[in-house]
Design a protein around this motif. Structure first.
Motif, PDB file in Angstrom:
ATOM      1  N   LEU A 177     -60.838 -18.334 -57.138  1.00 54.56           N
ATOM      2  CA  LEU A 177     -60.558 -16.945 -57.104  1.00 54.56           C
ATOM      3  C   LEU A 177     -60.779 -16.316 -58.640  1.00 54.56           C
ATOM      4  CD1 LEU A 177     -57.806 -16.418 -54.766  1.00 54.56           C
ATOM      5  CD2 LEU A 177     -60.260 -15.912 -54.389  1.00 54.56           C
ATOM      6  N   LEU A 178     -61.793 -15.104 -58.691  1.00 51.06           N
ATOM      7  CA  LEU A 178     -61.832 -14.561 -60.029  1.00 51.06           C
ATOM      8  C   LEU A 178     -60.775 -13.520 -60.045  1.00 51.06           C
ATOM      9  CD1 LEU A 178     -63.080 -14.275 -62.771  1.00 51.06           C
ATOM     10  CD2 LEU A 178     -64.566 -12.742 -61.593  1.00 51.06           C
ATOM     11  N   LEU A 179     -59.895 -13.630 -60.892  1.00 50.22           N
ATOM     12  CA  LEU A 179     -58.601 -12.657 -61.129  1.00 50.22           C
ATOM     13  C   LEU A 179     -58.551 -11.706 -62.189  1.00 50.22           C
ATOM     14  CD1 LEU A 179     -55.631 -15.036 -60.608  1.00 50.22           C
ATOM     15  CD2 LEU A 179     -56.899 -14.068 -58.782  1.00 50.22           C
ATOM     16  N   GLY A 180     -58.544 -10.456 -61.681  1.00 47.94           N
ATOM     17  CA  GLY A 180     -58.700  -9.225 -62.679  1.00 47.94           C
ATOM     18  C   GLY A 180     -58.506  -8.039 -62.030  1.00 47.94           C
ATOM     19  N   SER A 181     -58.186  -6.931 -62.605  1.00 46.80           N
ATOM     20  CA  SER A 181     -58.042  -5.842 -61.994  1.00 46.80           C
ATOM     21  C   SER A 181     -59.379  -5.100 -61.548  1.00 46.80           C
ATOM     22  CB  SER A 181     -57.467  -4.734 -63.087  1.00 46.80           C
ATOM     23  OG  SER A 181     -58.304  -4.154 -64.018  1.00 46.80           O
ATOM     24  N   ARG A 182     -59.120  -4.119 -60.417  1.00 48.62           N
ATOM     25  CA  ARG A 182     -60.545  -3.763 -59.914  1.00 48.62           C
ATOM     26  C   ARG A 182     -61.197  -2.767 -61.103  1.00 48.62           C
ATOM     27  NH1 ARG A 182     -63.095  -1.337 -55.502  1.00 48.62           N
ATOM     28  NH2 ARG A 182     -64.875  -0.060 -56.260  1.00 48.62           N
ATOM     29  N   PRO A 183     -60.683  -2.007 -61.937  1.00 44.93           N
ATOM     30  CA  PRO A 183     -61.475  -1.424 -63.138  1.00 44.93           C
ATOM     31  C   PRO A 183     -62.312  -2.732 -63.968  1.00 44.93           C
ATOM     32  CG  PRO A 183     -59.441  -0.217 -62.812  1.00 44.93           C
ATOM     33  CD  PRO A 183     -59.330  -1.536 -61.883  1.00 44.93           C
ATOM     34  N   PHE A 184     -61.583  -3.686 -64.269  1.00 42.53           N
ATOM     35  CA  PHE A 184     -61.792  -4.770 -65.093  1.00 42.53           C
ATOM     36  C   PHE A 184     -63.320  -5.423 -64.452  1.00 42.53           C
ATOM     37  CE2 PHE A 184     -62.081  -9.218 -66.100  1.00 42.53           C
ATOM     38  CZ  PHE A 184     -62.055  -9.094 -67.580  1.00 42.53           C
ATOM     39  N   LEU A 185     -63.051  -5.767 -63.218  1.00 41.15           N
ATOM     40  CA  LEU A 185     -64.187  -6.215 -62.504  1.00 41.15           C
ATOM     41  C   LEU A 185     -65.415  -5.425 -62.408  1.00 41.15           C
ATOM     42  CD1 LEU A 185     -62.258  -8.046 -59.615  1.00 41.15           C
ATOM     43  CD2 LEU A 185     -63.042  -9.255 -61.591  1.00 41.15           C
ATOM     44  N   GLU A 186     -65.072  -4.169 -61.939  1.00 43.73           N
ATOM     45  CA  GLU A 186     -65.996  -3.227 -61.926  1.00 43.73           C
ATOM     46  C   GLU A 186     -66.880  -3.013 -63.386  1.00 43.73           C
ATOM     47  OE1 GLU A 186     -66.473   1.520 -61.072  1.00 43.73           O
ATOM     48  OE2 GLU A 186     -65.516   0.305 -59.336  1.00 43.73           O
ATOM     49  N   ALA A 187     -66.315  -3.034 -64.363  1.00 45.61           N
ATOM     50  CA  ALA A 187     -66.709  -2.866 -65.595  1.00 45.61           C
ATOM     51  C   ALA A 187     -67.694  -4.086 -65.946  1.00 45.61           C
ATOM     52  CB  ALA A 187     -65.833  -2.765 -66.867  1.00 45.61           C
ATOM     53  N   GLU A 230     -55.859  -9.422 -66.575  1.00 43.00           N
ATOM     54  CA  GLU A 230     -56.529  -9.527 -67.832  1.00 43.00           C
ATOM     55  C   GLU A 230     -55.335  -8.876 -68.905  1.00 43.00           C
ATOM     56  OE1 GLU A 230     -57.745  -5.497 -66.224  1.00 43.00           O
ATOM     57  OE2 GLU A 230     -57.573  -7.535 -65.606  1.00 43.00           O
ATOM     58  N   ASP A 231     -55.382  -8.643 -70.037  1.00 45.04           N
ATOM     59  CA  ASP A 231     -54.590  -8.042 -71.118  1.00 45.04           C
ATOM     60  C   ASP A 231     -53.121  -8.718 -70.702  1.00 45.04           C
ATOM     61  OD1 ASP A 231     -56.663  -6.663 -72.135  1.00 45.04           O
ATOM     62  OD2 ASP A 231     -56.095  -5.053 -70.623  1.00 45.04           O
ATOM     63  N   ASP A 232     -53.000 -10.057 -70.588  1.00 47.50           N
ATOM     64  CA  ASP A 232     -51.702 -10.787 -70.553  1.00 47.50           C
ATOM     65  C   ASP A 232     -50.820  -9.903 -69.557  1.00 47.50           C
ATOM     66  OD1 ASP A 232     -52.503 -12.766 -72.204  1.00 47.50           O
ATOM     67  OD2 ASP A 232     -52.100 -11.599 -73.889  1.00 47.50           O
ATOM     68  N   GLN A 233     -51.264  -9.455 -68.288  1.00 45.54           N
ATOM     69  CA  GLN A 233     -50.480  -9.038 -67.422  1.00 45.54           C
ATOM     70  C   GLN A 233     -50.161  -9.587 -65.917  1.00 45.54           C
ATOM     71  OE1 GLN A 233     -51.272  -4.213 -67.422  1.00 45.54           O
ATOM     72  NE2 GLN A 233     -53.218  -5.366 -67.686  1.00 45.54           N
ATOM     73  N   TRP A 234     -49.038  -9.238 -65.349  1.00 45.78           N
ATOM     74  CA  TRP A 234     -49.139  -9.547 -63.943  1.00 45.78           C
ATOM     75  C   TRP A 234     -49.123  -8.404 -63.141  1.00 45.78           C
ATOM     76  CZ3 TRP A 234     -48.370 -14.040 -61.425  1.00 45.78           C
ATOM     77  CH2 TRP A 234     -47.889 -15.305 -62.229  1.00 45.78           C
ATOM     78  N   GLN A 235     -50.081  -8.591 -62.106  1.00 44.16           N
ATOM     79  CA  GLN A 235     -50.213  -7.352 -61.118  1.00 44.16           C
ATOM     80  C   GLN A 235     -49.433  -7.651 -59.492  1.00 44.16           C
ATOM     81  OE1 GLN A 235     -54.068  -6.423 -59.152  1.00 44.16           O
ATOM     82  NE2 GLN A 235     -54.058  -4.527 -60.142  1.00 44.16           N
ATOM     83  N   VAL A 236     -48.527  -7.071 -59.577  1.00 46.26           N
ATOM     84  CA  VAL A 236     -47.617  -7.082 -58.561  1.00 46.26           C
ATOM     85  C   VAL A 236     -47.704  -6.077 -57.322  1.00 46.26           C
ATOM     86  CG1 VAL A 236     -45.318  -8.105 -57.749  1.00 46.26           C
ATOM     87  CG2 VAL A 236     -45.877  -8.465 -60.053  1.00 46.26           C
TER      88      VAL A 236
END
Length: 464
Positions: A127-137, A256-262
């Motif tokens: 799975l490629l993990l990253g926020s939606r804005p990150f992936l869209e960019a 990205e940016d050393d974060q957890w998204q929960v």
């Protein structure tokens, strides 16, 4: 005999680039710079001298949300099926995403829980993990780097037609833009149906499936590197009313940016948490990784999102529809987001577009072949997401489904139960949910027999 839909699905998910890409258009136009629109533009770039994306939002840099995508503050999974298509159309984009902070999580770092019990691991899908804005960019950067793709800032307000029933352009604010082919990627609120109906054409049939979901998402600092964490992507699924606040889904992913998204999801008007304190408290009742993910400093405030229904517009069977016009992404089907099918469906819609444009289509008639291909993809995703939503609705209202539907639901529940103990069943089920295999795979009697045997073995008393 193989189901024709399965044959079509298997052809559409292939990953090699088309052998021939004939030049068909002078100008092609995409309405909307979403992921679906960007990938459609990528395909059109092989067939048009110029591709123009019309987008009303400012295209923000990575990490910034767009006003037109209110759900992008929340978790988005790029499923293996979609990941393969993304790499197909934009080779090397996955490596670029990783270099900029995204994380490609191996199967060993993925966990799915059913009511607190971990699913058996099966297969090797990443799975490629990253926020939606990150992936869209990442996708936007690659598509806009193509020499024949550009963005026009503005709001599409209508279509222009020829007398013989073809789309010949787009109204953008108070200007007209000529186009030989138009793709609607305006999302679930698309006005395309209204536009074509006002022009005397048929509008697609719209099906709505009530969901009533509420998302609450928070982002926290992460001090450990993603590759050193035992669980980098966790999904918890809970039976209704077995958790506080009727929690149904929870997820925690490194981004990205050393974060957890929960994220936590509930149904109806009962959000899982209204404050950071309540959010962290709810996570204490979940598997330990959730408490670990929420111990860091908050990097942005709580974000909420409500979706009343899933939507499916059916463009097949229309007898009077403009030529040179198709739709992709949420403009066609907007699913319950807990299944994470949106981005992968958009990527596969791009493959449907390529299939259509590389097979010598009659561009003077409606794109019926394209819509037929697309329906196979949309129905595959809709079968799982809307089927589960319909079962929940029936349980709430006490409605008894037809015997055939009840049998299908029973069989699916047996397969899901077997994924707790049988890696082979898990691999088959995961391939379908990842849009890497057609749902008909689950109807194979051998799969159900194995699931029943696994469930019987799991409940049998142990001797000695």
């Amino acid at each position: 005999m193989i189901d024709p839909s399965v044959e079509t699905f298997n052809r559409l998910i292939r990953t090699e680039l088309p052998a021939r890409t004939p030049r068909l258009f002078d100008t092609a136009c995409v309405l909307g710079g979403s992921i679906a629109g960007l990938l459609a533009a990528r395909v059109l770039a092989d067939h048009a001298r110029s591709v123009v994306i019309i987008e009303r939002d400012e295209l923000e840099p990575s990490g910034q949300s767009r006003a037109g995508v209110p759900q992008d503050r929340h978790g988005h999974a790029l499923l293996p099926g979609g990941l393969k298509q993304l790499e197909r159309w934009l080779p090397g984009v996955v490596d670029e995403a990783q270099a900029l902070g995204g994380y490609l999580a191996p199967i060993e770092q993925q966990t799915v829980y059913y009511d607190g019990r971990p699913r058996a691991q099966g297969g090797d899908a990443k799975l490629l993990l990253g926020s939606r804005p990150f992936l869209e960019a990442r996708i936007r950067d690659r598509v806009l780097a193509l020499p024949n793709v550009s963005v026009l800032s503005g709001l599409a307000t209508g279509l222009i037609y020829t007398e013989d029933g073809r789309v010949s352009g787009v109204q953008v604010d108070h200007e007209s833009l000529s186009a030989d082919f138009v793709v609607d990627a305006m999302g679930r609120a698309s006005r395309l149906s209204t536009w074509v109906e006002e022009a005397g054409y048929q509008r697609p049939v719209l099906v709505r499936m009530p969901t009533g979901i509420h998302y609450v998402t928070a982002h926290f600092e992460r001090t450990e590197s993603a590759d050193s964490i035992e669980q980098a992507c966790v999904l918890g699924l809970f039976a209704p009313r077995t958790m506080p606040a009727d929690l149904t889904v929870a997820s925690a992913c490194v981004i990205e940016d050393d974060q957890w998204q929960v994220m936590m999801m509930t149904y109806e008007d009962n959000p899982a948490a209204r404050s950071v304190e309540a959010f962290r408290s709810a996570c204490r009742d979940l598997p330990p990784i959730f408490q670990k993910a929420t111990t860091g400093e908050l990097t942005r405030g709580l974000e909420t999102y409500h979706q009343a229904d899933s939507r499916h517009r059916d463009f097949t069977g229309l007898t009077h529809f403009p030529a040179g016009l198709v739709a992709v992404g949420d403009a066609v089907a907007s699913f319950n987001p807990i299944y994470g099918q949106g981005i992968s469906s958009a990527a596969l819609h791009a493959s449907c577009l390529s299939e259509y444009l590389t097979t010598d289509p009659d561009l003077t008639t409606p794109a019926t072949d394209f819509f037929a291909h697309q329906k196979v993809i949309t129905d595959a995703a809709w079968t799982l997401s809307a089927g589960a939503d319909a079962a929940r609705a029936d349980a709430i209202t006490g409605t008894k489904a037809p015997a055939e539907v009840e049998q299908q639901r029973w069989a699916l529940n047996q397969i899901i139960q077997a994924t707790l103990t049988d890696p082979t069943v898990t691999e088959v089920f995961a391939a379908v949910t990842a849009m890497d295999a057609h749902p008909a795979t689950l109807a194979d009697p051998a799969v159900l027999d194995r699931a029943l045997a696994a469930n019987e073995a799991a409940t049998a008393p142990r001797l000695g």
